[in-house]
Design a protein around this motif. Structure first.
Motif, PDB file in Angstrom:
ATOM      1  N   ARG A  76       0.661  -1.097   0.070  1.00 40.02           N
ATOM      2  CA  ARG A  76      -0.046  -0.081   0.092  1.00 40.02           C
ATOM      3  C   ARG A  76       0.949   1.067  -0.132  1.00 40.02           C
ATOM      4  O   ARG A  76       0.174   2.335  -0.198  1.00 40.02           O
ATOM      5  N   GLU A  77       2.051   0.927   0.087  1.00 38.74           N
ATOM      6  CA  GLU A  77       2.939   2.248   0.127  1.00 38.74           C
ATOM      7  C   GLU A  77       3.350   2.721  -1.396  1.00 38.74           C
ATOM      8  O   GLU A  77       3.501   1.867  -2.266  1.00 38.74           O
ATOM      9  N   GLU A  78       3.156   3.987  -1.618  1.00 41.23           N
ATOM     10  CA  GLU A  78       2.976   4.326  -3.140  1.00 41.23           C
ATOM     11  C   GLU A  78       4.665   4.032  -3.624  1.00 41.23           C
ATOM     12  O   GLU A  78       4.548   4.028  -4.983  1.00 41.23           O
ATOM     13  N   LEU A 134      -5.296  -3.564  -3.557  1.00 44.00           N
ATOM     14  CA  LEU A 134      -4.869  -2.453  -4.283  1.00 44.00           C
ATOM     15  C   LEU A 134      -5.779  -2.062  -5.510  1.00 44.00           C
ATOM     16  O   LEU A 134      -6.566  -3.356  -5.866  1.00 44.00           O
ATOM     17  N   GLY A 172      -3.555   0.834  -9.858  1.00 38.95           N
ATOM     18  CA  GLY A 172      -2.763   1.092  -8.981  1.00 38.95           C
ATOM     19  C   GLY A 172      -1.790  -0.146  -8.962  1.00 38.95           C
ATOM     20  O   GLY A 172      -0.340   0.007  -8.979  1.00 38.95           O
ATOM     21  N   GLN A 202       0.483   0.109 -12.321  1.00 39.75           N
ATOM     22  CA  GLN A 202       1.267   1.033 -12.174  1.00 39.75           C
ATOM     23  C   GLN A 202       2.609   0.863 -11.395  1.00 39.75           C
ATOM     24  O   GLN A 202       3.840   1.104 -11.628  1.00 39.75           O
ATOM     25  N   ARG A 203       2.340  -0.108 -10.351  1.00 42.91           N
ATOM     26  CA  ARG A 203       3.420  -0.361  -9.448  1.00 42.91           C
ATOM     27  C   ARG A 203       4.426  -1.585 -10.164  1.00 42.91           C
ATOM     28  O   ARG A 203       5.728  -1.503  -9.928  1.00 42.91           O
TER      29      ARG A 203
END
Length: 204
Positions: free
Chosen positions: A72-74, A113, A117, A120-121
């Motif tokens: 969950r950390e961007e 997520l 998201g 993107q990760r």
């Protein structure tokens, strides 16, 4: 010392590619599970396998809660450090299922997520971290490395017992704009190129 790292729990130390003939059939099981089946002390099983030849250790040392917190950390990006090619020892199931597992378990099943998201990760964030700024996103002039998958069907199938089972739900893969995977089969194309980072000094 994976035994200590995994909380001194032999049930979290999974072995693969065991060459010891007495224990070879138990590849994919934890040392505790093997010890239970042969009715021996886990330490005796460990030393017998370790001294007889190659075997790979696949410790389960991360808790689900910690993995979710990190996801969950961007700034967190997704990758895998295991290649898909099997060898004489073994491969880890993440070689065949790392990314499908993210989309199946942590996006679709648990909702950790969003789909966007997670993509993107696994693409832009990961590419930025290694300085590959012409990859990881879709834009004119950039390398077209693209994976087309069904978000409702994608899932990993590889296990510690069968680490080379292919995942499901990926329909097409393009590398530099060329289709290399279509309808479940490799096309034979080899459009990949070596990527040079800022640390490359020009020597081979």
């Amino acid at each position: 010392n994976w035994y200590v790292h995994a909380g001194r729990d032999w049930d979290r130390i999974v072995l693969g590619g065991i060459t010891n003939p007495e224990y070879k059939q138990y590849s994919g099981l934890s040392i505790k599970a093997i010890a239970d089946r042969v009715k021996k002390d886990p330490w005796d099983v460990f030393f017998a396998i370790a001294e007889s030849g190659p075997a790979s250790t696949m410790p389960q040392s991360m808790s689900e809660a910690n993995k979710i917190k990190a996801m969950r950390e961007e700034f967190t990006s997704f990758d895998t450090d295991v290649g898909p090619a099997s060898n004489a020892i073994a491969t880890h199931p993440r070689a065949y299922g790392a990314f499908p597992r993210i989309f199946a378990r942590y996006v679709r099943e648990l909702g950790v997520l969003s789909l966007e998201g997670a993509v993107q990760r696994a693409s832009a964030v990961a590419a930025n971290e290694i300085g590959a700024y012409d990859r990881g996103r879709l834009a004119p002039g950039l390398a077209a490395d693209i994976v087309l998958f069904d978000p409702l069907r994608i899932r990993d199938r590889a296990t510690f017992a069968e680490p080379s089972l292919p995942s499901e739900g990926v329909m097409y893969t393009l590398v530099n704009g060329v289709v290399v995977f279509e309808a479940g089969k490799y096309t034979g194309a080899k459009p990949g190129v070596v990527l040079r980072g800022p640390g490359w000094d020009g020597r081979k």
